[in-house]
Structure formats: C-alpha cells, structure tokens
Design an enzyme around this catalytic site. Structure first.
Site, PDB file in Angstrom:
ATOM      1  N   VAL A  65      29.805  39.500   5.693  1.00  0.00           N
ATOM      2  CA  VAL A  65      31.073  40.228   5.872  1.00  0.00           C
ATOM      3  C   VAL A  65      31.803  39.830   7.153  1.00  0.00           C
ATOM      4  O   VAL A  65      32.988  40.121   7.309  1.00  0.00           O
ATOM      5  CB  VAL A  65      30.858  41.762   5.862  1.00  0.00           C
ATOM      6  CG1 VAL A  65      30.356  42.242   4.517  1.00  0.00           C
ATOM      7  CG2 VAL A  65      29.939  42.217   6.994  1.00  0.00           C
ATOM      8  N   TYR A 157      27.060  50.099  18.713  1.00  0.00           N
ATOM      9  CA  TYR A 157      27.186  50.727  17.390  1.00  0.00           C
ATOM     10  C   TYR A 157      28.148  51.909  17.473  1.00  0.00           C
ATOM     11  O   TYR A 157      29.037  52.069  16.634  1.00  0.00           O
ATOM     12  CB  TYR A 157      25.806  51.168  16.913  1.00  0.00           C
ATOM     13  CG  TYR A 157      25.751  51.770  15.532  1.00  0.00           C
ATOM     14  CD1 TYR A 157      25.704  50.961  14.390  1.00  0.00           C
ATOM     15  CD2 TYR A 157      25.718  53.148  15.351  1.00  0.00           C
ATOM     16  CE1 TYR A 157      25.629  51.517  13.119  1.00  0.00           C
ATOM     17  CE2 TYR A 157      25.637  53.712  14.084  1.00  0.00           C
ATOM     18  CZ  TYR A 157      25.588  52.893  12.967  1.00  0.00           C
ATOM     19  OH  TYR A 157      25.498  53.450  11.708  1.00  0.00           O
ATOM     20  N   ALA A 159      30.533  52.357  19.610  1.00  0.00           N
ATOM     21  CA  ALA A 159      31.892  51.834  19.827  1.00  0.00           C
ATOM     22  C   ALA A 159      32.460  51.259  18.530  1.00  0.00           C
ATOM     23  O   ALA A 159      33.630  51.490  18.187  1.00  0.00           O
ATOM     24  CB  ALA A 159      31.861  50.772  20.918  1.00  0.00           C
ATOM     25  N   LYS A 161      31.637  51.994  15.413  1.00  0.00           N
ATOM     26  CA  LYS A 161      31.915  53.024  14.411  1.00  0.00           C
ATOM     27  C   LYS A 161      33.129  53.868  14.799  1.00  0.00           C
ATOM     28  O   LYS A 161      33.855  54.349  13.933  1.00  0.00           O
ATOM     29  CB  LYS A 161      30.669  53.888  14.202  1.00  0.00           C
ATOM     30  CG  LYS A 161      29.512  53.141  13.520  1.00  0.00           C
ATOM     31  CD  LYS A 161      29.874  52.621  12.137  1.00  0.00           C
ATOM     32  CE  LYS A 161      28.660  52.114  11.369  1.00  0.00           C
ATOM     33  NZ  LYS A 161      29.003  51.582  10.039  1.00  0.00           N
TER      34      LYS A 161
HETATM   35  N1  NAD Z   1      21.288  55.385   6.806  1.00  0.00           N
HETATM   36  C1  NAD Z   1      21.885  56.172   7.697  1.00  0.00           C
HETATM   37  O1  NAD Z   1      21.294  57.152   8.171  1.00  0.00           O
HETATM   38  C2  NAD Z   1      23.300  55.894   8.130  1.00  0.00           C
HETATM   39  C3  NAD Z   1      23.916  56.835   8.989  1.00  0.00           C
HETATM   40  C4  NAD Z   1      25.218  56.603   9.396  1.00  0.00           C
HETATM   41  C5  NAD Z   1      25.888  55.470   8.976  1.00  0.00           C
HETATM   42  N2  NAD Z   1      25.261  54.581   8.158  1.00  0.00           N
HETATM   43  C6  NAD Z   1      26.027  53.394   7.765  1.00  0.00           C
HETATM   44  O2  NAD Z   1      25.960  53.237   6.354  1.00  0.00           O
HETATM   45  C7  NAD Z   1      26.032  51.856   6.029  1.00  0.00           C
HETATM   46  C8  NAD Z   1      24.883  51.478   5.117  1.00  0.00           C
HETATM   47  O3  NAD Z   1      23.684  51.872   5.704  1.00  0.00           O
HETATM   48  P1  NAD Z   1      22.293  51.843   4.911  1.00  0.00           P
HETATM   49  O4  NAD Z   1      21.488  52.959   5.468  1.00  0.00           O
HETATM   50  O5  NAD Z   1      22.531  51.727   3.459  1.00  0.00           O
HETATM   51  O6  NAD Z   1      21.697  50.481   5.505  1.00  0.00           O
HETATM   52  P2  NAD Z   1      20.790  49.366   4.825  1.00  0.00           P
HETATM   53  O7  NAD Z   1      20.151  48.624   5.934  1.00  0.00           O
HETATM   54  O8  NAD Z   1      19.924  49.973   3.753  1.00  0.00           O
HETATM   55  O9  NAD Z   1      21.875  48.448   4.117  1.00  0.00           O
HETATM   56  C9  NAD Z   1      22.743  47.618   4.835  1.00  0.00           C
HETATM   57  C10 NAD Z   1      22.977  46.381   4.000  1.00  0.00           C
HETATM   58  O10 NAD Z   1      23.921  45.562   4.681  1.00  0.00           O
HETATM   59  C11 NAD Z   1      23.511  44.211   4.542  1.00  0.00           C
HETATM   60  N3  NAD Z   1      24.073  43.406   5.622  1.00  0.00           N
HETATM   61  C12 NAD Z   1      23.707  43.407   6.923  1.00  0.00           C
HETATM   62  N4  NAD Z   1      24.447  42.521   7.607  1.00  0.00           N
HETATM   63  C13 NAD Z   1      25.300  41.944   6.717  1.00  0.00           C
HETATM   64  C14 NAD Z   1      26.326  40.964   6.817  1.00  0.00           C
HETATM   65  N5  NAD Z   1      26.628  40.363   7.992  1.00  0.00           N
HETATM   66  N6  NAD Z   1      27.019  40.634   5.704  1.00  0.00           N
HETATM   67  C15 NAD Z   1      26.714  41.214   4.510  1.00  0.00           C
HETATM   68  N7  NAD Z   1      25.761  42.139   4.357  1.00  0.00           N
HETATM   69  C16 NAD Z   1      25.066  42.511   5.455  1.00  0.00           C
HETATM   70  C17 NAD Z   1      21.988  44.264   4.598  1.00  0.00           C
HETATM   71  O11 NAD Z   1      21.393  43.107   4.039  1.00  0.00           O
HETATM   72  C18 NAD Z   1      21.703  45.547   3.810  1.00  0.00           C
HETATM   73  O12 NAD Z   1      21.500  45.276   2.435  1.00  0.00           O
HETATM   74  C19 NAD Z   1      26.052  51.101   7.359  1.00  0.00           C
HETATM   75  O13 NAD Z   1      27.385  50.789   7.678  1.00  0.00           O
HETATM   76  C20 NAD Z   1      25.471  52.110   8.334  1.00  0.00           C
HETATM   77  O14 NAD Z   1      25.920  51.871   9.639  1.00  0.00           O
HETATM   78  C21 NAD Z   1      23.987  54.764   7.725  1.00  0.00           C
END
Ligand code: NAD
Length: 272
Positions: A65, A157, A159, A161
């Site tokens: 991405v 992170y 910053a 978000k």
């Molecule tokens: N899980 C939580 O508690 C939580 C809380 C707040 C925010 N979030 C946000 O939700 C989103 C998803 O989180 P999640 O828990 O499903 O995480 P996850 O680690 O399960 O999934 C993230 C996915 O992004 C992919 N990825 C990483 N870098 C990439 C890149 N450069 N290009 C393309 N793909 C890439 C990874 O391979 C992975 O499949 C994120 O933006 C995270 O910051 C998650």
C-alpha cells in the site's frame, strides 16, 4: 441485516489480516464482489479462495500500500476483472513498540508510510475509479490511538493514526461533489486471531476487565461499521468517524470490579 450493497464491488487492503478478512467476508455475504490485496498475497488468496468456495466473487493479489503505482495497478485489475469499483477500504496498518529514544528516523518513516501514506494512496488511486462509477465510498481504518495515544505501539503509530483523521476529513471535502463519501472507523482492542497469538494470557484476561462492555472487540464488529459507511444507510455521512472500542474511550483507569467494590460500601455522603 441487509446493507443494500448487492452487485457492488469493493477493494480491501490488508485482506489477509484479521479485520481485512472479516470485512471481505461480510462484503461477500452481502453479495459484494471483493478484491483483496495484501503484502501477504498468499494469505489474501487463501481468504479469497475460501470466499469463492462459499459462492462469492473474490480475487486477490500482492500489493504494497505504500506504493502509489502498485495501488493504481490493483485498482485497474479490480475494474478489469470485477467490472468496476464502488468501495475502497484501507485496512492495512500496524506499528512498532518503540519509545521516542529508540525509534529511528527510518522506523518513523516506515510506520508513517504504512499507516498514513497507505490510506492516502487508497484515496488517490481509488477516487478516479469511483468517479467513473458516478460515486462511491472510501473507508479508512484509523485507531482510537488517533484520538488519544497508543499503548500497544509507539509515537509514530499515534501520529499516523491522528493523521488518518485529517486525511479523511480533507478528502471528504474534496470528493464530496463527486458523490464520493470518505469516512473512518477507529477500532480499539480487537481480538483478531493474529492478536490472540501474540498476547499473553494475562493481557487476554486483563483488557476486558477495563472495558465498559467487559470484552474484546471482535473483527466482525469492525467490519459492520465499515459496511455501514459504504451503504445507503450512511448516505449523508462524510468526513466523520465511528469508534469501535468496547467503550475504552470513556476513560476508565482501572478494572470494573475495583470500581464497583469502592462504590457498593461507600457512605451516602459526598467525597471530596
Ligand atoms: N487489532 C486491533 O486491536 C486494532 C486496533 C486499532 C486499530 N487497528 C488497525 O486495524 C487495521 C487492521 O489491523 P489488524 O488487527 O487486522 O492487523 P493484522 O496484522 O491482522 O492485518 C494487517 C494486514 O496488513 C498487511 N500489511 C502490512 N503491511 C502492508 C503493506 N505495506 N502493504 C499491504 N499490506 C500490508 C499485513 O500483511 C496484514 O495482513 C490496521 O490499520 C490497524 O492499525 C487494529
């Protein structure tokens, strides 16, 4: 629930991960054709194959991405293979656990690139395709950390978000006249399979005790508001966000059982 999305097409980044795969699954259940892209292309393909086995229309690919050209190519492939694009959901993200003193400039840029440039690329590459359809919706995945601070990741992170919220607002203004809505979802503690695998039993049990709802958020509970922001149910919402955090943002600073025990035996006189 019927979100009114049947026949539409969605591109989801981070489709191999917890929230991305749950979002793709809910789209598929609603009759939406999905394109899952992830740095982990094999993982995205496994999710797409499972959705196809259940009768859904799903494709997958490897994509970083952080690269605008790669994002534009993913959009072009989605339009070609699925017949157009109505929704872009920017899920891919993540951070590192470093402090200000250990975080290098290189690491700072890496986290900003993934969490802020990624959604920027989603909007920049996705908007022309949505415009060709006469409109659509873009959903960014921020975090409660964007309003407060992250306890799981570092300052980069937090910053990034926070930046996602500004990006979402400004893009909503610019794209509104094209009938493209841009909104954000802000998850709190989500118990994805990946999260469950990496946390301790102590954390698994402590976190719910500090949350008003008394439990972790499930990935499907983040997917639902994402679909809401794509659906006609949110037709007048743009530039805004919804928090999905089991109530963490209300600001409790200790476990619920402690709170209850100090109240139940307290005298009926005001304390200072
Ligand atoms: N899980 C939580 O508690 C939580 C809380 C707040 C925010 N979030 C946000 O939700 C989103 C998803 O989180 P999640 O828990 O499903 O995480 P996850 O680690 O399960 O999934 C993230 C996915 O992004 C992919 N990825 C990483 N870098 C990439 C890149 N450069 N290009 C393309 N793909 C890439 C990874 O391979 C992975 O499949 C994120 O933006 C995270 O910051 C998650």
């Amino acid at each position: 629930m019927n979100y009114g999305l049947r026949g539409k097409t969605a591109l989801v980044t981070g489709g191999a991960g917890g929230i991305g795969s749950a979002t793709a699954r809910l789209f598929a259940q609603q009759g939406v054709a999905v394109a899952l892209f992830d740095r982990d292309g094999d993982g995205a393909e496994r999710v797409a194959a499972a959705l196809r086995a259940e009768g859904a229309k799903a494709i997958a690919g490897t994509m970083d991405v952080r690269e605008l050209e790669a994002f534009a190519a993913a959009v072009e492939r989605t339009e070609r293979e699925l017949g157009g694009l109505d929704f872009v959901v920017s899920v891919a993200g993540g951070g590192t656990r470093q402090t200000l003193s250990t975080l290098s400039t290189e690491d700072w840029h890496a986290v900003i690139d993934l969490n802020l440039t990624g959604p920027f690329n989603a909007i920049k590459a996705g908007a022309p395709a949505l415009r060709r359809r006469g409109g659509g919706a873009i959903v960014t995945v921020g975090s409660l950390a964007g309003l407060r601070m992250s306890m799981n990741n570092g300052v980069s992170y937090t910053a990034a978000k926070a930046g996602v919220l500004g990006l979402t607002r400004h893009a909503a203004y610019e794209l509104g006249r094209d009938n493209i809505r841009v909104n954000a979802v802000l998850p709190g503690p989500v118990l994805t399979p990946q999260m469950k695998a990496k946390i301790s039993v102590e954390t698994l049990e402590r976190v719910p005790r500090e949350l008003p709802l008394g439990r972790w958020v499930q990935p499907e509970e983040v997917a639902a508001p994402i679909l809401f922001f794509c659906s006609p149910m949110s037709s007048a919402c743009t530039g805004t966000h919804v928090i999905i955090d089991s109530g963490l943002h209300v600001g409790a600073t200790g476990p619920r059982d402690e709170y209850d025990s100090t109240r139940d035996h307290a005298a009926a006189t005001p304390s200072s």
